[in-house]
Design an enzyme around this catalytic site. Sequence first.
Site, PDB file in Angstrom:
ATOM      1  N   ASN A 215      36.971  55.240   4.775  1.00  0.00           N
ATOM      2  CA  ASN A 215      36.110  56.132   3.990  1.00  0.00           C
ATOM      3  C   ASN A 215      36.215  57.550   4.525  1.00  0.00           C
ATOM      4  OD1 ASN A 215      34.071  56.533   6.141  1.00  0.00           O
ATOM      5  ND2 ASN A 215      33.871  54.320   5.904  1.00  0.00           N
ATOM      6  N   ASP A 284      32.033  48.175   4.713  1.00  0.00           N
ATOM      7  CA  ASP A 284      31.223  46.993   4.429  1.00  0.00           C
ATOM      8  C   ASP A 284      32.067  45.722   4.390  1.00  0.00           C
ATOM      9  OD1 ASP A 284      28.839  48.377   4.260  1.00  0.00           O
ATOM     10  OD2 ASP A 284      29.202  48.959   2.177  1.00  0.00           O
ATOM     11  N   LYS A 294      54.722  44.556   5.193  1.00  0.00           N
ATOM     12  CA  LYS A 294      54.292  45.470   4.136  1.00  0.00           C
ATOM     13  C   LYS A 294      54.279  44.741   2.786  1.00  0.00           C
ATOM     14  CE  LYS A 294      55.510  49.870   2.095  1.00  0.00           C
ATOM     15  NZ  LYS A 294      56.556  50.859   1.900  1.00  0.00           N
ATOM     16  N   PRO A 310      30.314  42.447   9.863  1.00  0.00           N
ATOM     17  CA  PRO A 310      28.974  42.305  10.448  1.00  0.00           C
ATOM     18  C   PRO A 310      28.225  43.630  10.306  1.00  0.00           C
ATOM     19  CG  PRO A 310      30.647  42.482  12.165  1.00  0.00           C
ATOM     20  CD  PRO A 310      31.376  42.355  10.857  1.00  0.00           C
ATOM     21  N   ASP A 311      26.912  43.546  10.090  1.00  0.00           N
ATOM     22  CA  ASP A 311      26.101  44.778  10.037  1.00  0.00           C
ATOM     23  C   ASP A 311      25.627  45.067  11.463  1.00  0.00           C
ATOM     24  OD1 ASP A 311      23.966  46.674   9.792  1.00  0.00           O
ATOM     25  OD2 ASP A 311      23.967  46.249   7.645  1.00  0.00           O
ATOM     26  N   ILE A 312      26.261  46.066  12.068  1.00  0.00           N
ATOM     27  CA  ILE A 312      26.039  46.348  13.497  1.00  0.00           C
ATOM     28  C   ILE A 312      24.578  46.729  13.737  1.00  0.00           C
ATOM     29  CG2 ILE A 312      26.779  47.770  15.447  1.00  0.00           C
ATOM     30  CD1 ILE A 312      29.411  48.248  13.765  1.00  0.00           C
ATOM     31  N   PHE A 328      21.329  55.627   9.461  1.00  0.00           N
ATOM     32  CA  PHE A 328      21.626  56.668   8.474  1.00  0.00           C
ATOM     33  C   PHE A 328      21.852  55.998   7.120  1.00  0.00           C
ATOM     34  CE2 PHE A 328      22.395  61.015  10.099  1.00  0.00           C
ATOM     35  CZ  PHE A 328      21.932  60.811  11.393  1.00  0.00           C
ATOM     36  N   LYS A 346      16.341  46.424   7.432  1.00  0.00           N
ATOM     37  CA  LYS A 346      17.108  46.371   8.693  1.00  0.00           C
ATOM     38  C   LYS A 346      16.195  46.448   9.912  1.00  0.00           C
ATOM     39  CE  LYS A 346      21.410  48.326   6.866  1.00  0.00           C
ATOM     40  NZ  LYS A 346      22.794  48.578   7.270  1.00  0.00           N
TER      41      LYS A 346
END
Length: 416
Positions: A215, A284, A294, A310-312, A328, A346
């Site tokens: 991203n 995500d 390739k 995993p959501d840290i 954030f 969260k």
Amino acid sequence: MSVLNQKKIILGVCGGVAAYKSAELLRLLIKQGAQVQVVMTASAQQFIRSITFQALSTKEVRSSLFDLSAEAGMGHIELAQWADLILIAPATANTIAKITCGMADNLLTTLCLASKAPLLIAPAMNQQMWLNEATKNNINSLSQRDGLSICGPAIGEQACGDNGPGRMEEPEVLLSACQKTFTNQAEQTPLYNKRILITAGPTIEDIDPVRYLSNRSSGKMGYAIAQVAQKQGAKVTLISGPVALNAPSGVDLVTVRSAQEMHDAVFEEVTQADIFIATAAVADYRPIKLAQKKIKKNADTLIIELQKNPDILSDVAKLENKPLCVGFAAETDNLENYARNKLNNKNLDIIVANKVGADQGFEVDNNELHLFWKAQLWHKEGHKKEILQGQKKLPLASKKQLASQLLNEVALLYFN
Ligand code: C5P
């Protein structure tokens, strides 16, 4: 007690007439309780003998990078790590130029390159050398460097008979500049000595040996927070995905690539942390399978199956002894709603919402933030818990200014 008491200072002495004043400077530093290791360049030894410094510091003066017996005692890398401050007085135009371009051709310049300690430079040279375009450019570039300050030169009569800028500042002035370096480290701030763990930048999820998913995060916000926190005396570990930024000085940097690597690195450190600030734009999803070769463009459509990373932040906030968790929320729309949901879902203490779009949020230097918090206050008597909800907008400002305002809010809410 003096702020310099027990501080470990490398006093670098270069070849200039002002080197005789460095002996007085050394005496003043020692009087304040500092431990000083003098390092002379070869040309400094043409101006003043090392025995003067040795007598005053009661330490053998170091001058050579290849002195085997000195290296056996404390190697140059160890010496670089030992220092709380490197003070170069006098600093010649030559040494200033070398430090500017990162040369390491003698012991002093090598120490400058190998140390995370703040660097204080006291230039001393002929006024024409000081006014030369090359020196001006070097000073200009150094003055923008993190953790580096320049004291002087003073203006006046010079040893060569000229009059102008280029005299080394007097030892008393340099002594107070040293003191300021340490008091600036803000021992009084609420974040002093707090251990802050920060994630920053994007993560990269490999598809095959040449392609990946990622991203637009530049890492600027996280790096700015790390820098400001370190300046406020916090012990900062920055876990960063791939970015084009240098680690702020005094910050421990751990570089990672993927979300899983970031997760592992965070869990190596998190039990030590008082505060966890997750600015990273963690991918995500990641491809289920990493192609070993390739992928060829044979078919008209290509499906890459992804699995959730995993959501840290969420995992950290689930820990029994969780640190204070700041998340954030970068959103293109419905900012407040999404942010509040994240705060609750969260189990965070603060959520920092910011809009992202074509020229907002990512990659740019300025931003605006909207903070939402859910402070849990325990009263000393009776240990009664109270949930304090609140919000605050931080209007458009540089990411460094916002980092400072955000940390002030964190300190106000939780560490006063
Ligand atoms: O759920 P969302 O990705 O919008 O949440 C954003 C917040 O959660 C950020 O603080 C981000 O650093 C953190 N996060 C994380 N691990 C993930 C996804 C997000 O730590 N896998």
